[in-house]
Scaffold this motif. Structure first.
Motif, PDB file in Angstrom:
ATOM      1  N   VAL A  13       0.845  -1.201   0.000  1.00 36.45           N
ATOM      2  CA  VAL A  13       0.000   0.000   0.000  1.00 36.45           C
ATOM      3  C   VAL A  13       0.876   1.246   0.000  1.00 36.45           C
ATOM      4  O   VAL A  13       0.589   2.220  -0.710  1.00 36.45           O
ATOM      5  N   GLY A  14       1.952   1.217   0.781  1.00 39.03           N
ATOM      6  CA  GLY A  14       2.874   2.360   0.803  1.00 39.03           C
ATOM      7  C   GLY A  14       3.504   2.610  -0.559  1.00 39.03           C
ATOM      8  O   GLY A  14       3.613   3.760  -1.000  1.00 39.03           O
ATOM      9  N   GLY A  15       3.883   1.564  -1.248  1.00 42.13           N
ATOM     10  CA  GLY A  15       4.445   1.712  -2.590  1.00 42.13           C
ATOM     11  C   GLY A  15       3.427   2.244  -3.582  1.00 42.13           C
ATOM     12  O   GLY A  15       3.743   3.092  -4.427  1.00 42.13           O
ATOM     13  N   PHE A  16       2.211   1.746  -3.485  1.00 40.82           N
ATOM     14  CA  PHE A  16       1.137   2.225  -4.351  1.00 40.82           C
ATOM     15  C   PHE A  16       0.875   3.712  -4.124  1.00 40.82           C
ATOM     16  O   PHE A  16       0.741   4.488  -5.075  1.00 40.82           O
ATOM     17  N   LEU A  17       0.831   4.110  -2.868  1.00 39.67           N
ATOM     18  CA  LEU A  17       0.600   5.520  -2.543  1.00 39.67           C
ATOM     19  C   LEU A  17       1.774   6.397  -2.975  1.00 39.67           C
ATOM     20  O   LEU A  17       1.577   7.525  -3.437  1.00 39.67           O
ATOM     21  N   ALA A  18       2.989   5.898  -2.827  1.00 43.67           N
ATOM     22  CA  ALA A  18       4.160   6.664  -3.258  1.00 43.67           C
ATOM     23  C   ALA A  18       4.135   6.860  -4.776  1.00 43.67           C
ATOM     24  O   ALA A  18       4.456   7.952  -5.272  1.00 43.67           O
ATOM     25  N   GLY A  19       3.763   5.829  -5.504  1.00 42.99           N
ATOM     26  CA  GLY A  19       3.632   5.971  -6.953  1.00 42.99           C
ATOM     27  C   GLY A  19       2.569   6.983  -7.331  1.00 42.99           C
ATOM     28  O   GLY A  19       2.741   7.768  -8.274  1.00 42.99           O
ATOM     29  N   GLY A  20       1.474   6.984  -6.601  1.00 47.82           N
ATOM     30  CA  GLY A  20       0.433   7.971  -6.839  1.00 47.82           C
ATOM     31  C   GLY A  20       0.912   9.380  -6.544  1.00 47.82           C
ATOM     32  O   GLY A  20       0.545  10.331  -7.242  1.00 47.82           O
ATOM     33  N   ALA A  21       1.735   9.524  -5.524  1.00 47.50           N
ATOM     34  CA  ALA A  21       2.270  10.849  -5.187  1.00 47.50           C
ATOM     35  C   ALA A  21       3.180  11.358  -6.299  1.00 47.50           C
ATOM     36  O   ALA A  21       3.109  12.529  -6.674  1.00 47.50           O
ATOM     37  N   VAL A  22       4.009  10.482  -6.837  1.00 44.86           N
ATOM     38  CA  VAL A  22       4.906  10.888  -7.923  1.00 44.86           C
ATOM     39  C   VAL A  22       4.104  11.267  -9.164  1.00 44.86           C
ATOM     40  O   VAL A  22       4.389  12.270  -9.823  1.00 44.86           O
ATOM     41  N   THR A  23       3.093  10.474  -9.464  1.00 47.15           N
ATOM     42  CA  THR A  23       2.270  10.740 -10.645  1.00 47.15           C
ATOM     43  C   THR A  23       1.465  12.029 -10.496  1.00 47.15           C
ATOM     44  O   THR A  23       1.286  12.777 -11.462  1.00 47.15           O
ATOM     45  N   THR A  24       0.990  12.305  -9.308  1.00 50.11           N
ATOM     46  CA  THR A  24       0.123  13.454  -9.064  1.00 50.11           C
ATOM     47  C   THR A  24       0.899  14.764  -8.913  1.00 50.11           C
ATOM     48  O   THR A  24       0.307  15.839  -8.981  1.00 50.11           O
ATOM     49  N   LYS A  26       2.744  16.731 -10.683  1.00 51.95           N
ATOM     50  CA  LYS A  26       2.646  17.799 -11.680  1.00 51.95           C
ATOM     51  C   LYS A  26       1.281  18.479 -11.669  1.00 51.95           C
ATOM     52  O   LYS A  26       1.172  19.661 -11.990  1.00 51.95           O
ATOM     53  N   ASN A  27       0.236  17.745 -11.316  1.00 52.56           N
ATOM     54  CA  ASN A  27      -1.114  18.294 -11.391  1.00 52.56           C
ATOM     55  C   ASN A  27      -1.558  18.969 -10.101  1.00 52.56           C
ATOM     56  O   ASN A  27      -2.154  20.038 -10.135  1.00 52.56           O
ATOM     57  N   SER A  28      -1.309  18.331  -8.978  1.00 51.38           N
ATOM     58  CA  SER A  28      -1.795  18.867  -7.712  1.00 51.38           C
ATOM     59  C   SER A  28      -0.772  18.569  -6.616  1.00 51.38           C
ATOM     60  O   SER A  28      -0.656  17.429  -6.159  1.00 51.38           O
ATOM     61  N   ARG A  29      -0.046  19.592  -6.235  1.00 54.82           N
ATOM     62  CA  ARG A  29       1.002  19.408  -5.221  1.00 54.82           C
ATOM     63  C   ARG A  29       0.414  19.036  -3.860  1.00 54.82           C
ATOM     64  O   ARG A  29       0.981  18.248  -3.129  1.00 54.82           O
ATOM     65  N   VAL A  30      -0.741  19.594  -3.534  1.00 49.50           N
ATOM     66  CA  VAL A  30      -1.356  19.318  -2.236  1.00 49.50           C
ATOM     67  C   VAL A  30      -1.749  17.847  -2.151  1.00 49.50           C
ATOM     68  O   VAL A  30      -1.481  17.165  -1.149  1.00 49.50           O
ATOM     69  N   ALA A  31      -2.368  17.330  -3.197  1.00 48.61           N
ATOM     70  CA  ALA A  31      -2.758  15.921  -3.216  1.00 48.61           C
ATOM     71  C   ALA A  31      -1.522  15.021  -3.187  1.00 48.61           C
ATOM     72  O   ALA A  31      -1.527  13.970  -2.536  1.00 48.61           O
ATOM     73  N   ALA A  32      -0.463  15.421  -3.883  1.00 42.29           N
ATOM     74  CA  ALA A  32       0.761  14.629  -3.903  1.00 42.29           C
ATOM     75  C   ALA A  32       1.396  14.562  -2.518  1.00 42.29           C
ATOM     76  O   ALA A  32       1.859  13.500  -2.091  1.00 42.29           O
ATOM     77  N   VAL A  33       1.393  15.678  -1.818  1.00 35.96           N
ATOM     78  CA  VAL A  33       1.949  15.680  -0.458  1.00 35.96           C
ATOM     79  C   VAL A  33       1.096  14.816   0.467  1.00 35.96           C
ATOM     80  O   VAL A  33       1.622  14.065   1.292  1.00 35.96           O
TER      81      VAL A  33
END
Length: 52
Positions: A13-24, A26-33
């Motif tokens: 789950v942590g890896g999945f979330l980290a990948g989502g943070a990297v992908t996100t 460029k679009n939304s820094r708040v969501a990525a953080v």
């Protein structure tokens, strides 16, 4: 459920979330953080689960 399986799932789950943070990033820094914080919590929980 065995302790190792729970820790493995938390790491996944942590890896999945980290990948989502990297992908996100460029679009939304708040969501990525927020995703990065959730990833750190999941990985921290896995480490705590294994050590406890």
């Amino acid at each position: 459920m065995s302790d190792a399986l729970v820790a493995l799932l938390l790491f996944a789950v942590g890896g999945f979330l980290a990948g989502g943070a990297v992908t996100t990033w460029k679009n939304s820094r708040v969501a990525a953080v927020a995703l990065a914080v959730a990833a750190l919590l999941a990985v921290g929980g896995a480490v705590a689960w294994l050590s406890g």
